[in-house]
Design a protein around this motif. Structure first.
Motif, short mmCIF file in Angstrom:
data_model
loop_
_atom_site.label_atom_id
_atom_site.label_comp_id
_atom_site.label_asym_id
_atom_site.label_seq_id
_atom_site.Cartn_x
_atom_site.Cartn_y
_atom_site.Cartn_z
N GLU A 57 0.84 -1.21 0.00
CA GLU A 57 0.00 0.00 0.00
C GLU A 57 0.87 1.26 0.00
OE1 GLU A 57 -3.17 -0.30 -0.76
OE2 GLU A 57 -2.74 -2.45 -0.74
N ALA A 58 1.99 1.21 0.74
CA ALA A 58 2.90 2.36 0.76
C ALA A 58 3.52 2.57 -0.63
CB ALA A 58 3.98 2.17 1.81
N HIS A 59 3.86 1.49 -1.30
CA HIS A 59 4.42 1.62 -2.65
C HIS A 59 3.38 2.21 -3.62
CE1 HIS A 59 8.40 -0.25 -2.44
NE2 HIS A 59 7.90 -1.17 -1.65
N LEU A 60 2.13 1.72 -3.52
CA LEU A 60 1.09 2.22 -4.43
C LEU A 60 0.81 3.69 -4.18
CD1 LEU A 60 -1.29 -0.88 -4.37
CD2 LEU A 60 0.15 -0.15 -6.29
N ALA A 61 0.81 4.07 -2.88
CA ALA A 61 0.57 5.49 -2.55
C ALA A 61 1.72 6.34 -3.09
CB ALA A 61 0.45 5.65 -1.03
N ARG A 62 2.94 5.84 -2.97
CA ARG A 62 4.09 6.61 -3.46
C ARG A 62 4.05 6.71 -4.99
NH1 ARG A 62 9.88 4.63 -1.50
NH2 ARG A 62 9.66 3.21 -3.26
N MET A 63 3.61 5.64 -5.65
CA MET A 63 3.50 5.70 -7.11
C MET A 63 2.48 6.76 -7.51
SD MET A 63 3.35 2.53 -9.65
CE MET A 63 2.43 2.44 -11.14
N GLY A 64 1.42 6.87 -6.73
CA GLY A 64 0.41 7.90 -6.99
C GLY A 64 1.01 9.29 -6.85
N ARG A 65 1.86 9.48 -5.81
CA ARG A 65 2.48 10.80 -5.62
C ARG A 65 3.46 11.10 -6.74
NH1 ARG A 65 2.74 8.98 -0.28
NH2 ARG A 65 4.97 8.59 -0.37
N SER A 66 4.26 10.10 -7.12
CA SER A 66 5.22 10.31 -8.22
C SER A 66 4.46 10.65 -9.51
CB SER A 66 6.07 9.05 -8.45
OG SER A 66 6.85 8.74 -7.34
N ALA A 67 3.39 9.90 -9.78
CA ALA A 67 2.62 10.13 -11.01
C ALA A 67 2.04 11.54 -11.02
CB ALA A 67 1.52 9.08 -11.15
N ALA A 68 1.56 11.99 -9.86
CA ALA A 68 1.01 13.35 -9.77
C ALA A 68 2.09 14.38 -10.07
CB ALA A 68 0.40 13.58 -8.39
N MET A 69 3.31 14.14 -9.58
CA MET A 69 4.40 15.10 -9.82
C MET A 69 4.75 15.17 -11.31
SD MET A 69 6.79 14.25 -6.51
CE MET A 69 8.11 15.43 -6.82
N LEU A 70 4.47 14.09 -12.05
CA LEU A 70 4.76 14.07 -13.50
C LEU A 70 3.51 14.38 -14.32
CD1 LEU A 70 7.28 12.38 -12.44
CD2 LEU A 70 7.25 11.30 -14.67
N ASP A 71 2.43 14.82 -13.65
CA ASP A 71 1.16 15.08 -14.35
C ASP A 71 0.70 13.87 -15.15
OD1 ASP A 71 1.21 17.83 -13.48
OD2 ASP A 71 2.71 18.18 -15.04
N GLY A 73 -1.61 11.86 -14.10
CA GLY A 73 -2.99 11.54 -13.75
C GLY A 73 -3.06 10.54 -12.61
N ALA A 74 -4.29 10.14 -12.31
CA ALA A 74 -4.50 9.26 -11.15
C ALA A 74 -3.99 7.86 -11.45
CB ALA A 74 -5.98 9.22 -10.81
N VAL A 75 -3.48 7.21 -10.42
CA VAL A 75 -3.06 5.81 -10.53
C VAL A 75 -4.22 4.93 -10.05
CG1 VAL A 75 -1.54 4.11 -9.43
CG2 VAL A 75 -0.57 6.24 -10.34
N ASP A 76 -4.58 3.97 -10.87
CA ASP A 76 -5.67 3.05 -10.52
C ASP A 76 -5.11 2.01 -9.53
OD1 ASP A 76 -7.58 1.09 -10.36
OD2 ASP A 76 -7.86 0.88 -12.53
N VAL A 77 -5.20 2.36 -8.26
CA VAL A 77 -4.55 1.55 -7.22
C VAL A 77 -5.05 0.11 -7.24
CG1 VAL A 77 -4.37 1.30 -4.71
CG2 VAL A 77 -3.98 3.52 -5.76
N ASP A 78 -6.36 -0.09 -7.41
CA ASP A 78 -6.90 -1.46 -7.39
C ASP A 78 -6.34 -2.28 -8.55
OD1 ASP A 78 -8.35 -0.83 -5.16
OD2 ASP A 78 -10.21 -0.41 -6.25
N GLY A 79 -6.27 -1.64 -9.72
CA GLY A 79 -5.76 -2.35 -10.90
C GLY A 79 -4.30 -2.73 -10.75
#
Ligand code: PLP
Length: 289
Positions: A57-71, A73-79
């Motif tokens: 979960e921490a990795h997925l949340a961090r991927m979401g933050r990294s993706a946001a920094m690169l514009d 868009g949202a990361v589909d955490v469940d997928g």
């Protein structure tokens, strides 16, 4: 057991529409994919222990933050979680393995991101974990406030542009070392190219403050969790390079290798605390989530 590859089908908004297991040797990435041509995307490397992805979960949340920094868009955490589990299930016979999840901006001009989850058994890190490693400090060439003043440098995002990080590791090898501790141009300790730094100073485990544009480590966070249960105090602080002289032990901490004690930093010798290191690694290796 060899490598495992799961290819994701992503919608323009990042939703995971489907996934399929493919031959890891097959050519699956377009030559026009921006991951290949510009390193334009983000990734995470997640440890797997006996089929259990660790700190997922921490990795997925961090991927979401990294993706946001690169514009991106949202990361589909469940997928993405489902793709990680698909790889982890396929590697369940391995005591230690890893999965890299990669989200790219996709084929240039398509507006459709691409992504995959790619896993394999881990290399044998037992010697690094027990005997320790040697690191050199290298100037990262960025001020400690670069994350705040120049967010386009993407300090603190886990992007696919790791050419600099890999070059730093080769520079370490040229200097007879195994790894690197980056230092800001104004003299603060940062992190390694693929790991976080933890020092033990006066009995406390200290890691550089996260606002310095370093990657918030999932392993370092879990190491601190373990330390607190073991009665070892922990702290995040701005640390000048001279703090290395105050440390009686130090570790580089990351997924897959976990806690690697440092026996040498530049020309400083440090004790390898085998007991604390073994306790930390037993905890990190034993995580089932
Ligand atoms: N810092 C950097 C730059 C990294 O690339 C990594 C992981 O690869 C880490 C720290 C450690 O993070 P984690 O413990 O989540 O693997």
């Amino acid at each position: 057991m060899s490598a495992v590859l799961v290819l994701l089908e992503l919608a323009p908004d990042g939703l995971v529409r489907g996934s399929r297991r493919v031959d890891p040797a097959a050519a699956v990435l377009s030559a026009a994919d921006l991951a290949a041509t510009r390193g334009d995307g983000v990734f995470e490397t997640v440890s797997i222990a006996h089929g259990h992805p660790q700190a997922l979960e921490a990795h997925l949340a961090r991927m979401g933050r990294s993706a946001a920094m690169l514009d991106l868009g949202a990361v589909d955490v469940d997928g993405w979680r489902a793709a990680v589990h698909e790889v982890a299930d396929a590697l369940a016979d391995e005591p230690e393995s890893w999965v890299k999840i990669v989200l790219s901006r996709g084929v240039e001009g398509s507006g459709i991101p691409s992504g995959f989850a790619w896993g394999a058994p881990s290399p044998d890190h037992r010697i690094a974990r027990s005997d320790g490693v040697r690191a050199v400090t290298l100037d990262r060439g960025l001020r400690s406030d670069a994350a705040a003043t120049s967010p386009w440098l993407l300090a603190g995002a886990k992007t696919l542009s790791y050419g600099v990080n890999m070059a730093a590791k080769r520079e370490a090898a040229r200097r007879g070392a195994d790894d690197v501790i980056f230092v800001s141009s104004d003299g603060l300790l940062l992190e390694g190219p693929t790991a976080n730094l933890v020092l033990r100073i006066a009995g406390e485990l200290v890691t550089p403050a996260l606002e310095l544009g370093i990657l918030p480590g999932t392993s370092q966070a879990d190491l601190f969790r373990w330390a607190e249960t073991a009665g070892i105090p922990t702290a995040y602080r701005r640390l000048p390079v001279s703090a290395l002289d105050d440390a009686d032990a130090a570790w580089l901490v990351s997924s897959v290798r976990h806690a690697a004690p440092l026996h040498t930093i530049d020309d400083r010798r440090l004790d390898v605390d085998r007991e604390v290191t073994a306790g930390a690694n037993a905890f990190l290796l034993g995580r089932t989530e």
